[in-house]
Design a protein around this motif. Sequence first.
Motif, PDB file in Angstrom:
ATOM      1  N   VAL A  20       0.991  -1.161  -0.129  1.00 50.06           N
ATOM      2  CA  VAL A  20       0.128  -0.107  -0.183  1.00 50.06           C
ATOM      3  C   VAL A  20       0.966   1.249  -0.038  1.00 50.06           C
ATOM      4  CG1 VAL A  20      -1.800   1.319   1.142  1.00 50.06           C
ATOM      5  CG2 VAL A  20      -1.839  -1.168   1.158  1.00 50.06           C
ATOM      6  N   TYR A  21       0.552   2.101  -0.949  1.00 51.76           N
ATOM      7  CA  TYR A  21       1.282   3.421  -1.041  1.00 51.76           C
ATOM      8  C   TYR A  21       0.219   4.507  -0.339  1.00 51.76           C
ATOM      9  CZ  TYR A  21       4.319   1.067  -4.507  1.00 51.76           C
ATOM     10  OH  TYR A  21       4.998   0.403  -5.450  1.00 51.76           O
ATOM     11  N   MET A  22       0.972   5.533   0.098  1.00 51.53           N
ATOM     12  CA  MET A  22       0.010   6.578   0.992  1.00 51.53           C
ATOM     13  C   MET A  22       0.359   7.842   0.313  1.00 51.53           C
ATOM     14  SD  MET A  22      -0.560   5.249   4.590  1.00 51.53           S
ATOM     15  CE  MET A  22      -1.415   3.640   5.200  1.00 51.53           C
ATOM     16  N   ALA A  23      -0.382   8.876   0.495  1.00 51.40           N
ATOM     17  CA  ALA A  23      -0.074  10.233  -0.076  1.00 51.40           C
ATOM     18  C   ALA A  23      -0.893  11.072   0.887  1.00 51.40           C
ATOM     19  CB  ALA A  23      -0.706  10.591  -1.305  1.00 51.40           C
ATOM     20  N   LEU A  24      -0.444  12.189   1.426  1.00 48.80           N
ATOM     21  CA  LEU A  24      -0.754  13.131   2.265  1.00 48.80           C
ATOM     22  C   LEU A  24      -1.176  14.286   1.594  1.00 48.80           C
ATOM     23  CD1 LEU A  24       2.054  12.442   5.035  1.00 48.80           C
ATOM     24  CD2 LEU A  24      -0.054  11.565   4.799  1.00 48.80           C
ATOM     25  N   SER A  25      -2.181  15.167   2.094  1.00 55.49           N
ATOM     26  CA  SER A  25      -2.574  16.554   1.792  1.00 55.49           C
ATOM     27  C   SER A  25      -2.911  17.152   3.082  1.00 55.49           C
ATOM     28  CB  SER A  25      -3.637  16.327   0.738  1.00 55.49           C
ATOM     29  OG  SER A  25      -4.205  17.483   0.457  1.00 55.49           O
ATOM     30  N   LEU A  26      -2.817  18.533   2.950  1.00 54.80           N
ATOM     31  CA  LEU A  26      -3.381  19.417   4.093  1.00 54.80           C
ATOM     32  C   LEU A  26      -4.653  20.292   3.396  1.00 54.80           C
ATOM     33  CD1 LEU A  26       0.145  21.003   5.034  1.00 54.80           C
ATOM     34  CD2 LEU A  26      -1.410  19.639   6.274  1.00 54.80           C
ATOM     35  N   ASP A  27      -5.045  20.276   2.156  1.00 53.12           N
ATOM     36  CA  ASP A  27      -6.184  20.529   1.702  1.00 53.12           C
ATOM     37  C   ASP A  27      -7.102  19.852   0.843  1.00 53.12           C
ATOM     38  OD1 ASP A  27      -4.704  20.593  -0.721  1.00 53.12           O
ATOM     39  OD2 ASP A  27      -4.296  22.584  -0.958  1.00 53.12           O
ATOM     40  N   GLY A  28      -6.683  18.480   0.462  1.00 50.86           N
ATOM     41  CA  GLY A  28      -7.416  17.815  -0.273  1.00 50.86           C
ATOM     42  C   GLY A  28      -7.432  17.788  -1.920  1.00 50.86           C
ATOM     43  N   TYR A  29      -6.439  18.808  -2.260  1.00 51.88           N
ATOM     44  CA  TYR A  29      -6.137  19.140  -3.626  1.00 51.88           C
ATOM     45  C   TYR A  29      -4.502  18.889  -4.155  1.00 51.88           C
ATOM     46  CZ  TYR A  29     -10.498  21.766  -3.327  1.00 51.88           C
ATOM     47  OH  TYR A  29     -11.837  21.828  -3.606  1.00 51.88           O
ATOM     48  N   HIS A  30      -3.989  19.019  -3.028  1.00 52.54           N
ATOM     49  CA  HIS A  30      -2.342  18.886  -3.432  1.00 52.54           C
ATOM     50  C   HIS A  30      -1.760  17.921  -2.585  1.00 52.54           C
ATOM     51  CE1 HIS A  30      -3.422  23.272  -4.274  1.00 52.54           C
ATOM     52  NE2 HIS A  30      -2.605  22.882  -5.295  1.00 52.54           N
ATOM     53  N   TRP A  31      -1.208  16.797  -3.320  1.00 56.39           N
ATOM     54  CA  TRP A  31      -0.936  15.536  -2.575  1.00 56.39           C
ATOM     55  C   TRP A  31       0.567  15.156  -2.698  1.00 56.39           C
ATOM     56  CZ3 TRP A  31      -4.406  12.868   0.200  1.00 56.39           C
ATOM     57  CH2 TRP A  31      -5.677  13.145   0.129  1.00 56.39           C
ATOM     58  N   THR A  32       1.475  14.676  -1.769  1.00 54.92           N
ATOM     59  CA  THR A  32       2.777  14.448  -1.678  1.00 54.92           C
ATOM     60  C   THR A  32       2.805  12.859  -1.275  1.00 54.92           C
ATOM     61  OG1 THR A  32       3.266  16.436  -0.909  1.00 54.92           O
ATOM     62  CG2 THR A  32       4.952  14.686  -0.646  1.00 54.92           C
ATOM     63  N   LEU A  33       3.184  12.201  -2.105  1.00 55.44           N
ATOM     64  CA  LEU A  33       3.658  10.594  -1.841  1.00 55.44           C
ATOM     65  C   LEU A  33       4.332  10.371  -0.328  1.00 55.44           C
ATOM     66  CD1 LEU A  33       4.357   9.018  -5.279  1.00 55.44           C
ATOM     67  CD2 LEU A  33       2.181   8.418  -3.507  1.00 55.44           C
ATOM     68  N   ALA A  34       4.110   9.577   0.550  1.00 55.03           N
ATOM     69  CA  ALA A  34       4.759   9.340   1.652  1.00 55.03           C
ATOM     70  C   ALA A  34       5.828   8.257   1.354  1.00 55.03           C
ATOM     71  CB  ALA A  34       3.750   8.729   2.788  1.00 55.03           C
ATOM     72  N   ASN A  35       6.794   8.165   2.282  1.00 55.58           N
ATOM     73  CA  ASN A  35       7.768   7.262   2.378  1.00 55.58           C
ATOM     74  C   ASN A  35       8.754   7.406   1.001  1.00 55.58           C
ATOM     75  OD1 ASN A  35       9.292   5.343   3.467  1.00 55.58           O
ATOM     76  ND2 ASN A  35       7.766   3.581   2.760  1.00 55.58           N
ATOM     77  N   ALA A  36       8.849   8.397   0.514  1.00 53.90           N
ATOM     78  CA  ALA A  36       9.771   8.645  -0.712  1.00 53.90           C
ATOM     79  C   ALA A  36       9.083   8.067  -1.982  1.00 53.90           C
ATOM     80  CB  ALA A  36      11.025   8.393  -0.581  1.00 53.90           C
ATOM     81  N   GLY A  37       7.558   7.690  -1.878  1.00 56.44           N
ATOM     82  CA  GLY A  37       7.265   7.093  -3.121  1.00 56.44           C
ATOM     83  C   GLY A  37       7.068   5.522  -2.972  1.00 56.44           C
TER      84      GLY A  37
END
Length: 168
Positions: A20-37
């Motif tokens: 499972v990959y995870m991504a994080l966002s503070l606004d629900g529009y801009h996402w960053t992959l967790a754990n260096a992808g």
Amino acid sequence: MRPDAPWVFAGFKDNGQDGVYMALSLDGYHWTLANAGKPVVKPTEPGELMRDPFLQNTPDDGFVMVWTWNWRGKTIGYATSDDLLKWTQHKELAVMAPEAAALNTWAPAIYWEKFERRWLILWSSTIPGRFPGDDSGDGGLNHRIWSTTTKDFKSTTKPKVFFDPGYS
């Protein structure tokens, strides 16, 4: 859940064989992959896929995740976590065990039913011949949406059709 907590998205690549990959966002529009992808949660059991992950908050501020365990079978995978980094042992939950002819259990989702104090589990399954005349799905699979409930992820109620629109 804190109102200023980031959004978390759980997903998979290819067939889910890497985890499972995870991504994080503070606004629900801009996402960053967790754990260096790289996968945040990797398969731990023989033959386990981690396809179609569904991540949910628990009533005690933890997390529970369910996923498609394999292509054919009557089980889904599940694990819990307090912090999204360390997860309990991956286990199978045999949601379709009472249905002898069931071919698969795909794309599970879970929802906490507050007043009943239990989890509602939904997924897609095929039972050949159960819904005659419908072979329009993936490779002739006649999926319907099924459901069960559990309070402890050890036992479940008998599965039943949750949604049948008359086609796969």
